[in-house]
Scaffold this motif. Sequence first.
Motif, PDB file in Angstrom:
ATOM      1  N   GLY A 131       0.815  -1.212   0.000  1.00  0.00           N
ATOM      2  CA  GLY A 131       0.000   0.000   0.000  1.00  0.00           C
ATOM      3  C   GLY A 131       0.847   1.259   0.000  1.00  0.00           C
ATOM      4  O   GLY A 131       2.069   1.214   0.196  1.00  0.00           O
ATOM      5  N   ALA A 132       0.174   2.376  -0.192  1.00  0.00           N
ATOM      6  CA  ALA A 132       0.877   3.665  -0.163  1.00  0.00           C
ATOM      7  C   ALA A 132       1.494   3.894   1.209  1.00  0.00           C
ATOM      8  O   ALA A 132       2.528   4.551   1.339  1.00  0.00           O
ATOM      9  CB  ALA A 132      -0.097   4.780  -0.519  1.00  0.00           C
ATOM     10  N   THR A 133       0.883   3.305   2.234  1.00  0.00           N
ATOM     11  CA  THR A 133       1.387   3.479   3.598  1.00  0.00           C
ATOM     12  C   THR A 133       2.830   2.975   3.732  1.00  0.00           C
ATOM     13  O   THR A 133       3.635   3.580   4.437  1.00  0.00           O
ATOM     14  CB  THR A 133       0.466   2.730   4.588  1.00  0.00           C
ATOM     15  OG1 THR A 133      -0.873   3.208   4.387  1.00  0.00           O
ATOM     16  CG2 THR A 133       0.869   2.980   6.030  1.00  0.00           C
ATOM     17  N   PHE A 171       5.310   5.501   2.733  1.00  0.00           N
ATOM     18  CA  PHE A 171       5.601   6.581   3.687  1.00  0.00           C
ATOM     19  C   PHE A 171       6.964   6.332   4.358  1.00  0.00           C
ATOM     20  O   PHE A 171       7.671   7.267   4.708  1.00  0.00           O
ATOM     21  CB  PHE A 171       4.527   6.675   4.777  1.00  0.00           C
ATOM     22  CG  PHE A 171       3.146   7.059   4.289  1.00  0.00           C
ATOM     23  CD1 PHE A 171       2.942   7.585   3.022  1.00  0.00           C
ATOM     24  CD2 PHE A 171       2.037   6.914   5.129  1.00  0.00           C
ATOM     25  CE1 PHE A 171       1.669   7.942   2.577  1.00  0.00           C
ATOM     26  CE2 PHE A 171       0.763   7.276   4.698  1.00  0.00           C
ATOM     27  CZ  PHE A 171       0.575   7.784   3.421  1.00  0.00           C
ATOM     28  N   TRP A 216      -3.564  12.359   4.940  1.00  0.00           N
ATOM     29  CA  TRP A 216      -2.589  11.445   4.331  1.00  0.00           C
ATOM     30  C   TRP A 216      -1.188  12.029   4.326  1.00  0.00           C
ATOM     31  O   TRP A 216      -0.213  11.330   4.620  1.00  0.00           O
ATOM     32  CB  TRP A 216      -3.045  11.000   2.943  1.00  0.00           C
ATOM     33  CG  TRP A 216      -4.253  10.122   3.073  1.00  0.00           C
ATOM     34  CD1 TRP A 216      -5.534  10.415   2.714  1.00  0.00           C
ATOM     35  CD2 TRP A 216      -4.306   8.823   3.697  1.00  0.00           C
ATOM     36  NE1 TRP A 216      -6.378   9.383   3.057  1.00  0.00           N
ATOM     37  CE2 TRP A 216      -5.646   8.388   3.664  1.00  0.00           C
ATOM     38  CE3 TRP A 216      -3.359   7.979   4.273  1.00  0.00           C
ATOM     39  CZ2 TRP A 216      -6.059   7.164   4.182  1.00  0.00           C
ATOM     40  CZ3 TRP A 216      -3.763   6.756   4.788  1.00  0.00           C
ATOM     41  CH2 TRP A 216      -5.100   6.358   4.739  1.00  0.00           C
ATOM     42  N   CYS A 237       0.909  15.548  -1.027  1.00  0.00           N
ATOM     43  CA  CYS A 237      -0.123  14.568  -1.372  1.00  0.00           C
ATOM     44  C   CYS A 237      -0.961  15.230  -2.475  1.00  0.00           C
ATOM     45  O   CYS A 237      -1.661  16.214  -2.209  1.00  0.00           O
ATOM     46  CB  CYS A 237      -0.983  14.218  -0.151  1.00  0.00           C
ATOM     47  SG  CYS A 237      -2.316  13.077  -0.554  1.00  0.00           S
ATOM     48  N   ASN A 283      -3.623  14.596  -3.955  1.00  0.00           N
ATOM     49  CA  ASN A 283      -5.071  14.671  -3.727  1.00  0.00           C
ATOM     50  C   ASN A 283      -5.365  14.033  -2.373  1.00  0.00           C
ATOM     51  O   ASN A 283      -5.080  12.853  -2.168  1.00  0.00           O
ATOM     52  CB  ASN A 283      -5.814  13.926  -4.838  1.00  0.00           C
ATOM     53  CG  ASN A 283      -7.317  14.004  -4.687  1.00  0.00           C
ATOM     54  OD1 ASN A 283      -7.920  15.059  -4.871  1.00  0.00           O
ATOM     55  ND2 ASN A 283      -7.954  12.898  -4.327  1.00  0.00           N
ATOM     56  N   THR A 304      -7.605  12.358  -0.085  1.00  0.00           N
ATOM     57  CA  THR A 304      -8.813  11.554  -0.288  1.00  0.00           C
ATOM     58  C   THR A 304      -9.901  11.867   0.743  1.00  0.00           C
ATOM     59  O   THR A 304     -11.093  11.821   0.436  1.00  0.00           O
ATOM     60  CB  THR A 304      -8.437  10.056  -0.177  1.00  0.00           C
ATOM     61  OG1 THR A 304      -7.165   9.862  -0.790  1.00  0.00           O
ATOM     62  CG2 THR A 304      -9.472   9.175  -0.824  1.00  0.00           C
ATOM     63  N   ASP A 328       2.390  11.740  -3.395  1.00  0.00           N
ATOM     64  CA  ASP A 328       1.430  10.657  -3.191  1.00  0.00           C
ATOM     65  C   ASP A 328       0.237  10.960  -4.095  1.00  0.00           C
ATOM     66  O   ASP A 328      -0.490  11.922  -3.874  1.00  0.00           O
ATOM     67  CB  ASP A 328       1.005  10.644  -1.708  1.00  0.00           C
ATOM     68  CG  ASP A 328      -0.081   9.608  -1.420  1.00  0.00           C
ATOM     69  OD1 ASP A 328      -0.558   8.951  -2.354  1.00  0.00           O
ATOM     70  OD2 ASP A 328      -0.442   9.473  -0.227  1.00  0.00           O
ATOM     71  N   SER A 334      -2.107   8.621  -4.805  1.00  0.00           N
ATOM     72  CA  SER A 334      -2.987   7.449  -4.664  1.00  0.00           C
ATOM     73  C   SER A 334      -4.392   7.698  -5.195  1.00  0.00           C
ATOM     74  O   SER A 334      -4.955   6.865  -5.889  1.00  0.00           O
ATOM     75  CB  SER A 334      -3.086   7.044  -3.197  1.00  0.00           C
ATOM     76  OG  SER A 334      -1.852   6.576  -2.735  1.00  0.00           O
ATOM     77  N   GLN A 373      -5.915   1.027  -5.578  1.00  0.00           N
ATOM     78  CA  GLN A 373      -7.315   0.655  -5.339  1.00  0.00           C
ATOM     79  C   GLN A 373      -8.346   1.776  -5.465  1.00  0.00           C
ATOM     80  O   GLN A 373      -9.483   1.606  -5.049  1.00  0.00           O
ATOM     81  CB  GLN A 373      -7.436   0.003  -3.965  1.00  0.00           C
ATOM     82  CG  GLN A 373      -7.195   0.934  -2.773  1.00  0.00           C
ATOM     83  CD  GLN A 373      -5.749   0.993  -2.326  1.00  0.00           C
ATOM     84  OE1 GLN A 373      -4.861   0.665  -3.088  1.00  0.00           O
ATOM     85  NE2 GLN A 373      -5.488   1.404  -1.098  1.00  0.00           N
ATOM     86  N   LYS A 374      -7.943   2.895  -6.042  1.00  0.00           N
ATOM     87  CA  LYS A 374      -8.918   3.967  -6.251  1.00  0.00           C
ATOM     88  C   LYS A 374      -9.235   4.097  -7.739  1.00  0.00           C
ATOM     89  O   LYS A 374     -10.350   3.881  -8.161  1.00  0.00           O
ATOM     90  CB  LYS A 374      -8.407   5.293  -5.684  1.00  0.00           C
ATOM     91  CG  LYS A 374      -8.426   5.290  -4.148  1.00  0.00           C
ATOM     92  CD  LYS A 374      -7.131   5.742  -3.596  1.00  0.00           C
ATOM     93  CE  LYS A 374      -6.907   5.493  -2.130  1.00  0.00           C
ATOM     94  NZ  LYS A 374      -7.995   5.307  -1.231  1.00  0.00           N
TER      95      LYS A 374
END
Length: 423
Positions: free
Chosen positions: A137-139, A142, A164, A210, A212, A214, A234, A236, A257-258
Motif C-alpha cells: 500500500g501507499a502506507t 511513507f 494522508w 499529497c 489529492n 482523499t 502521493d 494514490s 485501489q482507487k
Amino acid sequence: MSMSMATSNHTIFLHNATNLTNTTNHFPITTTRTATTTFKPISIKCTATTRTQAPPQASTQSQDRVFNFAAGPATLPENVLLKAQSELYNWRGSGMSVMEMSHRGKEFLSIIQKAESDLRTLLNIPSEYSVLFLQGGATTQFAAIPLNLCTPQDTVDYIVTGSWSDKAFKEAQKYCKPKVIWSGKSEKYTKIPSFSGLNQSTEARYLHICGNETIHGVEFKDYPTPQNGVLVADMSSNFCSKPVDVSRFGLIYAGAQKNVGPSGVTIVIIRKDLIGNAQGLTPVMLDYKIHDENNSLYNTPPCYGIYMCGLVFEDLVEQGGLKEVEKKNKKKAEILYNAIDDSKGFFRCPVDKSVRSLMNVPFTLEKAELEVEFIKEAAKEKMVQLKGHRSVGGMRASIYNAMPLAGVEKLVAFMKDFQARHA
Ligand code: PMP
C-alpha cells in the motif's frame, strides 16, 4: 463490448508445441517474436478442456450493480470487470487463470510488461524513470521514501494538506528529519498553500506533497518546485485521472485501489538516478534498487492485481488517454459541485473552490441530523458508500475515473429531490 474486442494482443512462447492440436480458437494467441527470447514462436489454437463461461451482457450487468461512491477500494470500469470475468477461468487459451500462473512464466511476463508499457503511454513516462509494481500500500511508501532517498541526518520538507500527508510526515520522522513547511490543519484542511510563500529548507532532499487528499477533498492543481532536491507526490487518489508532467517529479507513488485496480498493488514511478542509495537497515522489500533490478519480480508480486491494473490501463488508452479522461472527470465534478453550491446552503462543501478535488467530493448537510437519512435513502436507490470518512463525518462522494456520468447525474437528481422534501 463484444468479446472479440475484449481480447488484445499478447504473445505467448512455448518450448514444445508438438502436442498441441489445432482446433477451435476461443482466445487467439499471436505470433509476434521479441529479439531477446530464445523460445520458438508458434501459432496455436486452443480449445478449453472444460466449459468456458459465457460473459454476461453489459446491459444486464449494469442493472444488477450499484453506483459505488466508495473512496477505495472503489468502483472499477464495468467493461474491465466483464473482460476479467471472461478471462478468469482460462486466460487466453493458456489453460489456467492469471491467479494460477507462475510469475516468471512467459504469460505473466507479457501481462506485466504490457501493463507497464500502457502506463508509460498514458503518463508519457520518460525513459529515465523506472516503474515499479509493489505491495504494502501507499502506507509502506511513507517509510520506503525516506529510507531510499535520504540518510537519518537529512532534512526533508512536507506540505501537510490533510490526513494522508500528515501520516506520511509522521512516518518519515523515524528515518530522517522531516519538517512541516506548511500545514492546513488550522483551516481544517480546506486549502492548498500558495507556492511563492513556502519557506522551504535549503538542504531538503525532497519536498513531499499529497496530490489529492482523499479524506478532505483538496487537490493540487499545479505543483511547487522544490528549492533543493526533488518533488515527491502521493497520487494514490488521483493517479491516472489527468495528464501529469512526470519530469517535474523525482518520485510518484499510488495505491492502485482507487483509480486503477484492486487493492494490493502499489505503483512507484521513480527517476533512476534516485535509486541505489537506501539506508543500510532498509528491509529488502523496501529497497527500490532490488525491485528495479528485478523488474518488480524479486519475490512473488501481486499478479492478479497487476493484471487488473493492466486491463484498466488498456481501457484508459482506448478511451483516448488521460486528456480525454480528465475532460470526463471535470464534467462529473462540475455537475456535483454545482449542485452543492446551488443548493442555497442546504448542502455545503467546505473546500476552497480553486482546489476542490475532481475525485473526492466531501459535503455536509446544513441540517446535520438528516445525514443518516440521506445515506440510507441513497442506498435504497442503489447509490452506496456515501458516508464521509469517520474522522470528518458528513458525506463524501468519490467519483473516480470509473464512476460513470450517469452515476453522478443520478446522485445530483437524488440530492435535489431530497432537498425538496426536507428543506
Ligand atoms: N495516501 C492516500 C492519498 C490515500 O487515499 C490512502 C488510502 N486511502 C493512502 C495513502 C494509504 O494507502 P494504503 O491503504 O494503500 O496504504
